[in-house]
Design a protein around this motif. Structure first.
Motif: not given
Lengths: 247, 216
Positions: B40-60
């Motif tokens: 519902x806010x861009x900030x939330x979406x961006x933060x969640x996207x970056x957090x998921x990107x970090x987790x995805x990259x590291x765990x991959x």
């Protein structure tokens, strides 16, 4: 407040007002994926309710006795290892890892138990049980309970005992069951409809879920109204007891 | 887990594939939970996207490094525990540096653990490919996921609040002195708006893809 009334309010607010699917958006993958037929949807919902209650009990016990800051078991181990230490034992950084482990373990346990003792039930749960490990509803419930576990060090706003945690988890599962069965009922009818090609499948399911979520918004405020209705009215009650002659 | 050297797409194709053609949100319909809850806010979406990107990259990367040691029957458990470790790191970093955002996202950051996108990438790609390929795949999928979240959030925040990155940058898209018949669509911020937006965007995305395929 009366214990039964508070249980009723917690149940209504968990299952209907703050429905897992329509308010918190958790459990959407099975909600979209396994909602084609009512009977499989009911099986999925029942399996989730079953596992979430067990996982919630386990995670409450783990949090209270081991993980929370100043938890008794960890503190005892710390005293054994380092006698005279004044540090507060705090393992809360391990919360997520322990929860996911507990959930995986609970799913395995439930699967083995059901297979051994209730073969017909196992047949109807079948494929859904292993899938539940990665169901967000379970982890979300554990995380919500984590926020409410009474801690020795830092007091929480609304402490829940094990009983409250179990009721919350059970009705979270029931809320998911209601949502997925409703959805499956609608989707069975939808098969006879002419949906525009780009919206077929997940698209139209999402839009229907949106309309259902609008309907569930209507439950907002039901718990406060009920609480007001069910609350004992202090002045007349006290007057009545005062007026009653002592035996 | 046999070694595969020269089959399947190259790292570059995997990276580009994750952005649009195999977008996790719109094509694979994975990770619906965060794409509805935090958009519902861009900030939330961006933060969640970056957090998921970090987790995805590291765990991959980690899964790809330990792939000879994986036992088939335990692999899902190993994936989940690896992801849980990196999510704990992301959660603590967010709580330390972006406290308000961490409060707003609440339980949805820990829920990255059970995000299907990450487990699916570990299973499909990282447990079978070399490190570089796995990292490229993770970057593509992670950026595609972020892109998906941000398109949903754009629609919801503009219609719901009339702003874009309202909290951080304060950009107003719909001027405060808008015509009297415009008022913020509160429903877009509430849960139903999330479902409706995602459903309609899925339809738009499918229609565009179908048109492109017909033209080609």
């Amino acid at each position: 407040m009366n214990y039964l009334v508070s249980v009723l309010l917690l149940a209504i607010s968990t299952a209907l007002i703050n429905n897992m699917v329509f308010h918190y958006f958790v459990g959407n993958c099975p909600f979209i994926g396994v909602s084609r037929r009512v009977d499989t949807a009911f099986g999925m919902g029942a399996a989730v309710t079953f596992v979430v209650t067990i996982a919630a009990a386990l995670s409450w016990i783990m949090t209270y006795f081991v993980l929370a800051p100043g938890a008794p078991l960890t503190a005892a181990v710390l005293r054994l290892v380092r006698p005279g230490s004044t540090a507060v034992a705090d393992l809360s950084i391990l919360n997520y890892i322990v929860y996911i482990f507990v959930i995986a373990w609970a799913v395995q346990l439930v699967e083995m138990y059901v297979r051994k003792f209730f073969p017909p039930l196992y047949k109807s749960f079948g494929v859904f049980l292993p899938l539940i490990t990665t169901n967000c509803v379970i982890l979300f419930t554990c995380l919500e309970i984590m926020k409410h576990v009474p801690v020795a060090g830092a007091p929480v706003a609304e402490p829940w005992g094990l009983d409250r945690a179990l009721i919350f988890a059970f009705f979270a599962g029931i809320g998911f069951l209601i949502a997925i069965v409703l959805m499956a009922g609608i989707r069975e009818e939808l098969e006879h409809c002419d949906v525009p090609a780009p919206l077929r499948g997940p698209g139209i399911t999402m839009i229907i879920a949106g309309i259902l979520a609008l309907a569930f918004l209507g439950f907002t405020g039901m718990d406060t109204t009920l609480a007001r209705r069910l609350a004992p009215k202090p002045p007349p009650a006290s007057a009545e007891t005062a007026a009653r002659p002592a035996p | 887990m046999s070694e595969r050297k020269n089959d399947g797409p190259t790292p570059m194709e995997r990276f580009l594939g994750g952005l649009i053609p195999e977008n996790p949100v719109y094509r694979q319909i994975l990770g619906i939970c965060p794409s509805l809850a935090v958009t519902n806010t861009m900030e939330g979406a961006l933060t969640m996207g970056v957090a998921a990107l970090f987790v995805l990259l590291c765990s991959n990367i980690l899964i790809s490094l330990i792939r000879p040691l994986l036992k088939p029957h335990l692999r899902i458990l190993v994936f989940t525990l690896t992801i849980a470790t990196f999510v704990t790191i992301a959660d603590r970093v967010l709580a330390a540096y972006l406290y308000d955002m961490s409060k707003q996202l609440g339980p949805y950051i820990p829920l990255i653990i059970v995000n299907c996108v990450i487990i699916a990438r570990c299973e499909i790609c990282a447990s079978k490919q070399r490190v570089f390929t796995a990292a490229a795949d993770a970057l593509g999928q992670g950026l595609g996921f972020t892109l998906g979240l941000m398109t949903i959030a754009t629609v919801r925040e503009i219609l719901g609040f009339g702003t874009w990155f309202g909290k951080w940058l304060g950009w107003r898209v719909i001027p405060a002195t808008a015509p009297a018949h415009w008022s913020n669509w509160v429903i877009m911020i509430l849960p139903p708006g999330a479902f409706l937006t995602l459903g309609l965007l899925l339809g738009v995305f499918n229609a565009l893809t179908a048109k492109k395929e017909k033209a080609a």
